[in-house]
Scaffold this motif. Structure first.
Motif: not given
Length: 236
Positions: A37-49, A188-199
């Protein structure tokens, strides 16, 4: 056919080691979901910014005005931090008229690279934990399962007449450890793959901006040098 066994009964009946494995996997799962949840919020903020900054940057706003506006903020993140780092270094180096344009660009680009590295490190925060949780949780659960089944069969060997009812609770409590391991690992695996792609996508966008902004600064530096060379030299 009904059974009075439930998860809490099986947990209480399990051996100390299996209970520890279950509690460990539960803690891993809780931390994983909190970080998700914390990373999802942070990455959403980064894309918006990034979107807001790009809209303003390419609207034709004066770079000095944009820099002053961003510098007045308490915190600068994302693409804004790279712009401020590069433009600040550019202005500092341009104060010396003898500094070549290439040296100015090299300095501003290095400043943006440092800012980019810091931003990527910030975006990748918590991702190593998710990768580790996704990798080792099934094995931790499997260890608890093997240990529980081993104890169940050892207890079964100590009686003369063995029945399924005698061994079923031990096997069930052991299999719960495997289920908890999968429950902790899969998200954890699903979130890691998704977040890594977004980063990775954000890093590509940041890199493209750096190249485009460097081209703009380079043109300004060349124009400034040309103006300085065209000025008449006075003799005292």
């Amino acid at each position: 056919m009904s059974s009075d066994l439930n998860f809490f009964d099986l947990f209480l009946q399990a051996s100390i080691l299996v209970q520890f494995v279950m509690l460990l996997l539960l803690a891993v799962s809780i931390f994983s979901w909190a970080f998700i949840f914390e990373r999802s919020k942070a990455l959403t903020f980064a894309r918006t910014e990034m979107k807001k900054f790009e809209d303003k940057f390419w609207s034709g706003v004066d770079l000095n005005k944009l820099y002053q506006e961003l510098s007045a903020r308490q915190s600068i993140e994302g693409m804004s931090s790279m712009f401020c780092a590069g433009f600040k270094e550019y202005v500092r180096l341009r104060k010396s008229p003898s500094t070549p344009a290439e040296a100015v660009m090299d300095g501003s680009y290095r400043a943006m690279r440092v800012a980019l590295s810091r931003e990527i490190d910030s975006l990748e925060n918590r991702l190593p934990f998710l990768a580790t949780a996704g990798s080792i949780s099934p094995y931790i659960g499997l260890f608890g399962t093997v240990w529980g089944i081993m104890n169940a069969f050892i207890a079964l060997g100590e009686v003369q007449q063995a029945t399924l009812a005698m061994v079923a609770p031990g096997i069930a409590e052991a299999l719960i450890a495997t289920a908890m391991g999968l429950f902790a690992a899969i998200p954890a695996v699903i979130a890691y793959n998704r977040f890594s792609h977004q980063v990775e996508k954000l890093e590509n966008n940041y890199g493209n901006f750096m190249e485009e902004f460097s081209s703009i600064l380079h043109r300004q530096a060349l124009a400034s040098n040309a103006d300085s060379a065209a000025r008449p030299v006075s003799h005292n």
